[in-house]
Design a protein around this motif. Structure first.
Motif, PDB file in Angstrom:
ATOM      1  N   ASN A 413       1.189  -1.236  -0.380  1.00 15.74           N
ATOM      2  CA  ASN A 413       0.211   0.599   0.185  1.00 15.74           C
ATOM      3  C   ASN A 413       1.250   1.378  -0.071  1.00 15.74           C
ATOM      4  O   ASN A 413       0.760   2.472  -0.646  1.00 15.74           O
ATOM      5  CB  ASN A 413      -1.083  -0.059   1.262  1.00 15.74           C
ATOM      6  CG  ASN A 413      -2.285  -0.778   1.052  1.00 15.74           C
ATOM      7  OD1 ASN A 413      -2.604  -1.479  -0.016  1.00 15.74           O
ATOM      8  ND2 ASN A 413      -2.628  -1.427   2.024  1.00 15.74           N
ATOM      9  N   TRP A 421      -2.883   2.358   4.266  1.00 13.64           N
ATOM     10  CA  TRP A 421      -4.055   1.308   3.771  1.00 13.64           C
ATOM     11  C   TRP A 421      -4.341   2.086   2.782  1.00 13.64           C
ATOM     12  O   TRP A 421      -3.446   2.629   1.383  1.00 13.64           O
ATOM     13  CB  TRP A 421      -5.181   2.007   4.226  1.00 13.64           C
ATOM     14  CG  TRP A 421      -4.710   2.060   6.292  1.00 13.64           C
ATOM     15  CD1 TRP A 421      -5.015   0.807   7.003  1.00 13.64           C
ATOM     16  CD2 TRP A 421      -4.469   2.898   6.985  1.00 13.64           C
ATOM     17  NE1 TRP A 421      -4.693   1.116   7.918  1.00 13.64           N
ATOM     18  CE2 TRP A 421      -4.572   2.201   8.658  1.00 13.64           C
ATOM     19  CE3 TRP A 421      -4.992   4.650   6.911  1.00 13.64           C
ATOM     20  CZ2 TRP A 421      -4.294   3.264   9.264  1.00 13.64           C
ATOM     21  CZ3 TRP A 421      -3.844   5.254   7.548  1.00 13.64           C
ATOM     22  CH2 TRP A 421      -3.830   4.886   9.300  1.00 13.64           C
TER      23      TRP A 421
ATOM     24  N   ASP B  32      -8.485   7.953   8.259  1.00 14.16           N
ATOM     25  CA  ASP B  32      -8.866   7.207   9.146  1.00 14.16           C
ATOM     26  C   ASP B  32     -10.355   7.890   9.439  1.00 14.16           C
ATOM     27  O   ASP B  32      -9.769   9.338   9.896  1.00 14.16           O
ATOM     28  CB  ASP B  32      -7.504   7.253  10.406  1.00 14.16           C
ATOM     29  CG  ASP B  32      -8.715   6.268  11.774  1.00 14.16           C
ATOM     30  OD1 ASP B  32      -8.718   5.011  11.846  1.00 14.16           O
ATOM     31  OD2 ASP B  32      -9.106   6.646  12.580  1.00 14.16           O
ATOM     32  N   PHE B 197      -1.241  -2.481  12.104  1.00 14.96           N
ATOM     33  CA  PHE B 197      -1.422  -3.325  10.279  1.00 14.96           C
ATOM     34  C   PHE B 197      -1.314  -4.475  10.346  1.00 14.96           C
ATOM     35  O   PHE B 197      -1.494  -5.708   9.372  1.00 14.96           O
ATOM     36  CB  PHE B 197      -0.477  -2.100   9.933  1.00 14.96           C
ATOM     37  CG  PHE B 197       0.110  -1.046  10.026  1.00 14.96           C
ATOM     38  CD1 PHE B 197      -1.551  -0.384   9.558  1.00 14.96           C
ATOM     39  CD2 PHE B 197       0.940  -0.397  10.088  1.00 14.96           C
ATOM     40  CE1 PHE B 197      -1.472   0.936   9.136  1.00 14.96           C
ATOM     41  CE2 PHE B 197       0.959   0.974  10.081  1.00 14.96           C
ATOM     42  CZ  PHE B 197      -0.733   1.879   9.830  1.00 14.96           C
TER      43      PHE B 197
END
Lengths: 434, 262
Positions: A413, A421, B32, B197
């Motif tokens: 990513n 993300w 986010d 992650f």
């Protein structure tokens, strides 16, 4: 005369053996990669004075700090007595330093009080380990030799101190008796309580006890010195250089690998020519074995006295993960010792098919780390387990492509869209309009 | 939702001007959902205090922090060097970040790769704005409320910044109570070192649960944070104990913005 010769031979043998072993340790440490830690000498001296000499990081756990200061100060100061014993041992004098008169009596009295505190401290440490069974001393890291090592150190110190008290008590009794050789009067605030045990003993028995204790004490000290290079107790010497060569950068700052910089620069800028590689040093990214670590990381391993403050503050360990920063240091030392023995045996290192990563430290331990720096913060002698964990992660990722799958996803990513993300870089400012 | 005034570096450059400070939003702050609210709160404060700031917008890219902590030094340096090219292109001098990880990386790890900037964490900038009177708070909605602050590892232990967030919160006239493990002894939320992650390794407890348990023992009204990852972890931990109705998890920037009614 004969006693003098035996004494000299014994001390010489002790010093020679110690020197040989220290040289081996030093050779092992120098198997590590270069790292410049000679800058900012003034800051380094100050750090050493504060952290090593001044024990500033011990105080965060006050009970251990007080007991440790008893043993530390006692150990350092009582060693002045060794001068006395050395001169007596070589020349057959009796309490050579007694020419200092009143000062001598004061010194012996101080040594006895400090010696009592050392004994008390060691006894309390034994109780903490074996009766109270504090968590950081009962964890699996210490199974086997490390636990024995810890108890052996504490018992040896108690025995060496006891010999000092018995010697003084016997000596004082002989003085009281008017024995020919025992002509020095000194204050003995602690050993006077042993003297009643000797009441009624004849001169010969007392001299035997006094001599036996004297030899036990001095042989004990020499033996103890030679035990250090094999033991976690080596920290009493290595703490000082280890703190001197501390990482002076902010703990959050990780090293930037220069070898990687050269490759990345070459990729981004075609006109950049990387410096020629050294054919003697095959390039490896990160650390697989002890020789891939820096000499400072290896010095860290020899300096660790396995107190476990790091592990007891490690969030991964607290929540039952396999990682223990103390074990990282112990494994590093164990592997380095093994590599050292291999060199002793073969003249140079012969591949034994083993490595620090895999045989001693597993990937699961490494991937449990949150890089929070609690272990680094806690260590009273500025050991940095996190840097070893990071270097081994680097090897796993860059040499073996063995990162957990989720992390590989995160890497791609970042590579593809500049965020960990799956969001497009073009959408980076959308938050301002939502 | 109201459209915020968020100028970009490119817009400033087009006008031939330079802003006072670059606001490095960070990936979490940009994408986010929870962290975006913190970003917006901080922007409202900056606008309210008339701070001439700009963001890189679509020219911003990950600092490389999670890659570096995970051991991917290549990817980190690729990110670092291309970010440095952008930052140096705009002749950036001063940066404020909304995230301690960006803060640490930009401040400590970019210089030896050619990126030298004065870098502040947003709690340091808030402290500065309060100290210089550019924002003023009198009481406000948190007066008398109990707040405990969870130290981000890369702000606290990583960079010795313990006082800035606490001094900022003093202005709220709230009751600030410390957890036993705070400041240098603060316990990680569990997200650092790229743990954010991946799944946690096998253990007997989640780190965020351990941490939130400690915070909840103080019966706080608010658990204050200074990091988007801590925010996620602590929020999840509060939910784990079904306390989300009574205990709020808020960034220091949100506390200030809400106290000012922004």
């Amino acid at each position: 005369m004969i006693a003098g010769i035996i004494f000299i031979l014994l001390v010489s043998a002790g010093v020679v053996m110690f020197t040989i072993n220290v040289k081996k340790v030093s050779r092992n440490i120098n198997l590590g990669k270069d790292l410049d830690r000679k800058d900012q000498a003034q800051v380094r001296w100050k750090t050493m004075a504060r952290v090593a000499l001044g024990q500033s990081k011990m105080v965060s756990r006050p009970a251990a700090a007080i007991l440790h200061i008893f043993v530390y100060v006692g150990f350092v100061i009582i060693n002045i007595e060794v001068i006395d014993m050395f001169v007596d041992g070589i020349f057959g004098t009796h309490r050579f330093l007694s020419f200092t008169g009143g000062l001598y009596s004061f010194l012996i009295a101080s040594f006895e009080i400090l010696g009592f505190l050392v004994t008390f401290g060691c006894a309390a440490f034994l109780i903490r380990r074996n009766i109270l069974r504090l968590k950081r001393f009962t964890s699996n890291d210490l199974n086997g030799w490390p636990r024995t090592d810890a108890n052996a150190i504490l018992i040896s110190e108690i025995l060496i101190m006891s010999a000092f008290f018995v010697m003084n008590a016997a000596d004082a009794s002989l003085f009281k008796m008017g024995s020919h050789h025992y002509t020095v009067s000194f204050a003995n605030p602690v050993s006077q309580f042993i003297m009643p045990l000797f009441a009624g003993m004849n001169e010969g028995s007392l001299i035997f006890i006094e001599r036996f204790s004297w030899w036990f004490h001095i042989v004990g000290i020499i033996g103890f010195l030679n035990y250090l290079p094999y033991s976690k107790h080596f920290h009493i010497l290595l703490a000082f250089p280890n703190v001197y060569y501390s990482n002076l950068n902010k703990p959050g700052q990780f090293t930037n690998l220069e070898s990687v910089s050269n490759e990345v620069k070459a990729m981004l800028d075609p006109s950049f020519t990387p410096p020629p590689a050294d054919p003697d040093k095959p390039m490896r990214f990160g650390a697989k074995d002890v020789k891939d670590l820096s000499w400072k990381q290896l010095l860290d391993a020899y300096t660790c006295t396995e107190c476990g403050r790091c592990t007891s503050s490690c969030p991964a360990n607290i929540t039952g993960k396999l990682l223990s920063p103390r074990k990282i240091m112990m494994s590093t030392r164990d592997r380095l010792t093994e590599v050292g023995k291999n060199i002793d045996l073969n003249g140079e290192f012969k591949d034994d098919g083993k490595a620090l990563l895999g045989n001693y430290i597993t990937a699961e331990e490494l991937w449990a780390c949150t890089s929070c720096n609690a272990c680094v913060q806690e260590c009273p002698v500025n050991i940095d387990p996190l840097s070893i964990i990071t270097d081994m992660r680097r090897f796993l990722v860059m040499e073996e492509s063995a990162a957990p799958a989720a992390l590989n996803g995160m890497f791609s990513n970042i590579e593809n869209n500049g965020a960990p993300w799956q969001f497009g870089q073009a959408d980076r400012l959308n938050w301002s309009k939502e | 939702m109201e459209v915020l005034n968020v100028p970009t570096m490119a817009e400033y450059a087009a006008k031939g001007e330079t802003p006072e400070i670059l606001f490095w939003v960070g990936c979490a702050g940009s994408f986010d959902d929870r962290a975006k609210k913190v970003t917006r709160a901080l922007v409202k404060i900056l606008n309210h205090a008339n701070v001439k700031f700009a963001v890189l917008g679509t020219e911003e890219s990950c600092t490389g922090d999670p890659a570096k902590r995970a051991g991917n030094e290549f990817l980190f340096q690729m990110q670092a060097m291309s970010n440095i090219a952008v930052l140096n292109g705009y002749e950036v001098k001063k940066i404020v970040t909304g995230c301690p990880h960006c803060f640490n990386t930009l401040k400590n790890e970019y210089p030896s790769l050619g990126g030298n900037y004065e870098v502040m964490h947003h709690t340091q900038l808030l402290q500065d704005l309060l100290n210089t009177g550019r924002i003023k708070i009198e009481g406000g909605s948190f007066k008398g409320k109990k707040i405990t602050f969870h130290d981000p590892c890369y702000l606290g232990r990583g960079n010795d910044v313990y006082e800035a967030p606490r001094e900022v919160m003093l202005n709220l006239e709230a009751e600030l109570e410390e957890m036993k493990r705070s400041k240098a002894k603060g316990l990680c939320c569990g997200a650092g070192g790229a743990q954010m992650f991946k799944e946690a390794e096998k253990g007997n407890k989640e780190i965020n649960v351990e941490r939130v348990e400690e915070a909840l023992a103080l019966n706080p009204d608010v658990i204050a944070v200074g990091c988007p990852f801590c925010n996620t972890m602590i929020t999840d931990g509060v939910k784990h104990f079904n306390k989300e109705q009574t205990v709020k998890v808020l960034d220091v920037a949100e506390l200030i913005a809400q106290a000012k009614g922004l």
